[in-house]
Scaffold this motif. Sequence first.
Motif, PDB file in Angstrom:
ATOM      1  N   ALA A   1       0.795  10.756   0.774  1.00  0.00           N
ATOM      2  CA  ALA A   1       0.529   9.663  -0.159  1.00  0.00           C
ATOM      3  C   ALA A   1      -0.668   8.856   0.322  1.00  0.00           C
ATOM      4  O   ALA A   1      -0.808   8.586   1.518  1.00  0.00           O
ATOM      5  CB  ALA A   1       1.760   8.762  -0.276  1.00  0.00           C
ATOM      6  N   LYS A   2      -1.534   8.477  -0.597  1.00  0.00           N
ATOM      7  CA  LYS A   2      -2.715   7.685  -0.258  1.00  0.00           C
ATOM      8  C   LYS A   2      -2.418   6.201  -0.466  1.00  0.00           C
ATOM      9  O   LYS A   2      -1.591   5.835  -1.302  1.00  0.00           O
ATOM     10  CB  LYS A   2      -3.903   8.115  -1.119  1.00  0.00           C
ATOM     11  CG  LYS A   2      -4.361   9.554  -0.855  1.00  0.00           C
ATOM     12  CD  LYS A   2      -5.536   9.900  -1.728  1.00  0.00           C
ATOM     13  CE  LYS A   2      -6.061  11.296  -1.391  1.00  0.00           C
ATOM     14  NZ  LYS A   2      -5.040  12.329  -1.660  1.00  0.00           N
ATOM     15  N   PRO A   3      -3.077   5.327   0.257  1.00  0.00           N
ATOM     16  CA  PRO A   3      -2.866   3.886   0.056  1.00  0.00           C
ATOM     17  C   PRO A   3      -3.324   3.457  -1.333  1.00  0.00           C
ATOM     18  O   PRO A   3      -4.220   4.065  -1.923  1.00  0.00           O
ATOM     19  CB  PRO A   3      -3.721   3.239   1.151  1.00  0.00           C
ATOM     20  CG  PRO A   3      -4.733   4.276   1.517  1.00  0.00           C
ATOM     21  CD  PRO A   3      -4.056   5.601   1.329  1.00  0.00           C
ATOM     22  N   SER A   4      -2.696   2.439  -1.857  1.00  0.00           N
ATOM     23  CA  SER A   4      -3.081   1.904  -3.162  1.00  0.00           C
ATOM     24  C   SER A   4      -4.310   1.013  -3.012  1.00  0.00           C
ATOM     25  O   SER A   4      -4.468   0.322  -2.000  1.00  0.00           O
ATOM     26  CB  SER A   4      -1.934   1.094  -3.766  1.00  0.00           C
ATOM     27  OG  SER A   4      -0.783   1.888  -3.949  1.00  0.00           O
ATOM     28  N   ARG A   5      -5.167   1.053  -4.018  1.00  0.00           N
ATOM     29  CA  ARG A   5      -6.321   0.147  -4.031  1.00  0.00           C
ATOM     30  C   ARG A   5      -5.892  -1.171  -4.648  1.00  0.00           C
ATOM     31  O   ARG A   5      -5.436  -1.212  -5.785  1.00  0.00           O
ATOM     32  CB  ARG A   5      -7.483   0.760  -4.821  1.00  0.00           C
ATOM     33  CG  ARG A   5      -8.717  -0.132  -4.877  1.00  0.00           C
ATOM     34  CD  ARG A   5      -9.900   0.626  -5.448  1.00  0.00           C
ATOM     35  NE  ARG A   5      -9.622   1.119  -6.789  1.00  0.00           N
ATOM     36  CZ  ARG A   5      -9.814   0.398  -7.895  1.00  0.00           C
ATOM     37  NH1 ARG A   5     -10.249  -0.842  -7.824  1.00  0.00           N
ATOM     38  NH2 ARG A   5      -9.555   0.934  -9.083  1.00  0.00           N
ATOM     39  N   ARG A   6      -6.021  -2.241  -3.891  1.00  0.00           N
ATOM     40  CA  ARG A   6      -5.546  -3.542  -4.368  1.00  0.00           C
ATOM     41  C   ARG A   6      -6.622  -4.257  -5.172  1.00  0.00           C
ATOM     42  O   ARG A   6      -7.780  -4.339  -4.757  1.00  0.00           O
ATOM     43  CB  ARG A   6      -5.121  -4.433  -3.201  1.00  0.00           C
ATOM     44  CG  ARG A   6      -4.738  -5.858  -3.608  1.00  0.00           C
ATOM     45  CD  ARG A   6      -4.064  -6.596  -2.484  1.00  0.00           C
ATOM     46  NE  ARG A   6      -2.712  -6.085  -2.273  1.00  0.00           N
ATOM     47  CZ  ARG A   6      -1.941  -6.459  -1.257  1.00  0.00           C
ATOM     48  NH1 ARG A   6      -2.397  -7.323  -0.365  1.00  0.00           N
ATOM     49  NH2 ARG A   6      -0.720  -5.972  -1.141  1.00  0.00           N
ATOM     50  N   SER A   7      -6.215  -4.737  -6.330  1.00  0.00           N
ATOM     51  CA  SER A   7      -7.066  -5.613  -7.134  1.00  0.00           C
ATOM     52  C   SER A   7      -6.223  -6.806  -7.560  1.00  0.00           C
ATOM     53  O   SER A   7      -4.995  -6.793  -7.439  1.00  0.00           O
ATOM     54  CB  SER A   7      -7.619  -4.861  -8.361  1.00  0.00           C
ATOM     55  OG  SER A   7      -6.557  -4.421  -9.198  1.00  0.00           O
ATOM     56  N   TRP A   8      -6.880  -7.810  -8.083  1.00  0.00           N
ATOM     57  CA  TRP A   8      -6.187  -9.052  -8.430  1.00  0.00           C
ATOM     58  C   TRP A   8      -6.424  -9.377  -9.897  1.00  0.00           C
ATOM     59  O   TRP A   8      -7.543  -9.290 -10.394  1.00  0.00           O
ATOM     60  CB  TRP A   8      -6.688 -10.202  -7.551  1.00  0.00           C
ATOM     61  CG  TRP A   8      -6.434  -9.985  -6.096  1.00  0.00           C
ATOM     62  CD1 TRP A   8      -7.244  -9.317  -5.208  1.00  0.00           C
ATOM     63  CD2 TRP A   8      -5.284 -10.393  -5.349  1.00  0.00           C
ATOM     64  NE1 TRP A   8      -6.682  -9.290  -3.963  1.00  0.00           N
ATOM     65  CE2 TRP A   8      -5.474  -9.949  -4.011  1.00  0.00           C
ATOM     66  CE3 TRP A   8      -4.124 -11.096  -5.670  1.00  0.00           C
ATOM     67  CZ2 TRP A   8      -4.548 -10.188  -3.005  1.00  0.00           C
ATOM     68  CZ3 TRP A   8      -3.204 -11.333  -4.662  1.00  0.00           C
ATOM     69  CH2 TRP A   8      -3.405 -10.892  -3.357  1.00  0.00           C
ATOM     70  N   ILE A   9      -5.347  -9.730 -10.592  1.00  0.00           N
ATOM     71  CA  ILE A   9      -5.459 -10.120 -11.994  1.00  0.00           C
ATOM     72  C   ILE A   9      -4.964 -11.552 -12.138  1.00  0.00           C
ATOM     73  O   ILE A   9      -3.997 -11.962 -11.493  1.00  0.00           O
ATOM     74  CB  ILE A   9      -4.652  -9.175 -12.916  1.00  0.00           C
ATOM     75  CG1 ILE A   9      -3.181  -9.108 -12.480  1.00  0.00           C
ATOM     76  CG2 ILE A   9      -5.262  -7.783 -12.917  1.00  0.00           C
ATOM     77  CD1 ILE A   9      -2.317  -8.293 -13.409  1.00  0.00           C
ATOM     78  N   PRO A  10      -5.628 -12.355 -12.972  1.00  0.00           N
ATOM     79  CA  PRO A  10      -5.238 -13.766 -13.116  1.00  0.00           C
ATOM     80  C   PRO A  10      -3.916 -13.912 -13.860  1.00  0.00           C
ATOM     81  O   PRO A  10      -3.606 -13.138 -14.775  1.00  0.00           O
ATOM     82  CB  PRO A  10      -6.395 -14.376 -13.920  1.00  0.00           C
ATOM     83  CG  PRO A  10      -7.000 -13.217 -14.652  1.00  0.00           C
ATOM     84  CD  PRO A  10      -6.816 -12.026 -13.777  1.00  0.00           C
ATOM     85  N   LYS A  11      -3.110 -14.899 -13.462  1.00  0.00           N
ATOM     86  CA  LYS A  11      -1.861 -15.236 -14.135  1.00  0.00           C
ATOM     87  C   LYS A  11      -2.089 -16.464 -15.006  1.00  0.00           C
ATOM     88  O   LYS A  11      -3.040 -17.213 -14.803  1.00  0.00           O
ATOM     89  CB  LYS A  11      -0.766 -15.508 -13.094  1.00  0.00           C
ATOM     90  CG  LYS A  11      -0.439 -14.308 -12.222  1.00  0.00           C
ATOM     91  CD  LYS A  11       0.567 -14.645 -11.164  1.00  0.00           C
ATOM     92  CE  LYS A  11       1.938 -14.965 -11.734  1.00  0.00           C
ATOM     93  NZ  LYS A  11       2.954 -15.162 -10.688  1.00  0.00           N
ATOM     94  N   PRO A  12      -1.206 -16.687 -16.007  1.00  0.00           N
ATOM     95  CA  PRO A  12      -1.388 -17.848 -16.902  1.00  0.00           C
ATOM     96  C   PRO A  12      -1.405 -19.187 -16.177  1.00  0.00           C
ATOM     97  O   PRO A  12      -2.018 -20.140 -16.652  1.00  0.00           O
ATOM     98  CB  PRO A  12      -0.173 -17.750 -17.842  1.00  0.00           C
ATOM     99  CG  PRO A  12       0.199 -16.308 -17.841  1.00  0.00           C
ATOM    100  CD  PRO A  12      -0.100 -15.829 -16.454  1.00  0.00           C
ATOM    101  N   ASP A  13      -0.721 -19.275 -15.017  1.00  0.00           N
ATOM    102  CA  ASP A  13      -0.670 -20.547 -14.300  1.00  0.00           C
ATOM    103  C   ASP A  13      -1.844 -20.739 -13.350  1.00  0.00           C
ATOM    104  O   ASP A  13      -1.865 -21.694 -12.563  1.00  0.00           O
ATOM    105  CB  ASP A  13       0.650 -20.668 -13.520  1.00  0.00           C
ATOM    106  CG  ASP A  13       0.847 -19.529 -12.525  1.00  0.00           C
ATOM    107  OD1 ASP A  13      -0.080 -18.708 -12.350  1.00  0.00           O
ATOM    108  OD2 ASP A  13       1.931 -19.455 -11.926  1.00  0.00           O
TER     109      ASP A  13
END
Length: 401
Positions: free
Chosen positions: A33-45
Amino acid sequence: MGVDGVTWQDYEHSVEGNLADLHGRIHRGAYRAKPSRRSWIPKPDGRQRPLGIASLEDKIVQQAVATVLQCIYEEDFLGFSYGFRPGRRQHDALDALSVAITGKRVNWILDADIEGFFDAIDHGWLIKFLEHRIGDRRILRLIRKWLRAGVSEGGKWSQTTVGAPQGAVISPLLSNVYLHYVFDLWINWWRKNRCRGDVIVVRYADDFVVGFQNRDEARRCLEELRRRLASFGLKLHDGKTRLIEFGRYAASNRKRRGEGRPETFDFLGFTHKCSRTRAHGYFTIHRHTMAKRVRATLAAFKVELRKRRHRPLGETGRWLGRVVQGWLNYHAVHGNIWTGRFVHEVTRHWLRAIRRRSQKVRSRWTWKRMVRLREKHLPRARVIHPYPSERFRARLKAGAV
């Protein structure tokens, strides 16, 4: 595209050979298994949610395993669990909640939120839960590999000892298994053995609402639930977990005590409010789109319309029509004051963008003219979803619950 940089188009060039090679590596134990690529998505708060993007081959294998496990666990999952299950949508959970509150003796609502649930899943407990139903060690070995693969962010790898990456194909099912043992089975036993009054439960993923007839039982349940979750590495969010008076008699009871209107609670994008029917004054629940989500959506529309200000009106109208229809498809429920107001606000923002083209255009575009343009391109604001009781009873007759 995951951390390996491989796209579906690349993989499709020799898809049969690639799948045969993947199948062989899995059976030989050579699959990694390969590591996941982390990204960030904005939340409503305003905060950001971490999203883990798996490699393409990991997605393929995870989907195959999830399909098999889904068939097994659908026999075990309880009826009040709705998230990430086939044939069960968010509106089914919303309908079940409304029908339960109006049909049962509910006077108190526990509106609960598990703090950072996906990031707090204990790997050891999860594997133990899976071992109750999964005897194939190869499947368990694959799941361990995905959990321990780690994440890659900015070119740096970091180890993961807890949690399941949000965005991974297998994570929704694993989260349901975890909460099935930690919460569902426990709360089902608790309401049957520890309560005298009615107790209703609706859970969608890690978001759940519990309704009680008696206040003392509600308080006791909250205290014991905190201890129950803590023993499995989970914690209720102090700022988002509340016990409120809500139900058929909440308004009259609070008025007799000289208090204000019943408090409201949010669930799956809607603010739930105690209300009465206009015709006969029967108790009902009105569901309004959460105000902060409406403001965020309209703000996004405003920015995009500014970018499209000089585009042809027909092109912008077709785009707006699709987006507004998508919003109505989810939010156009009975009693939602935003159903018509939202279309009106979108129209107002569009008119403002058109008028800013030039001073000459501004003088020609009246509201009356804008209404004609709206009628041509935007969907009519109408209730799309039936009354909760109608759809819920239909599902019962079809054997879907």
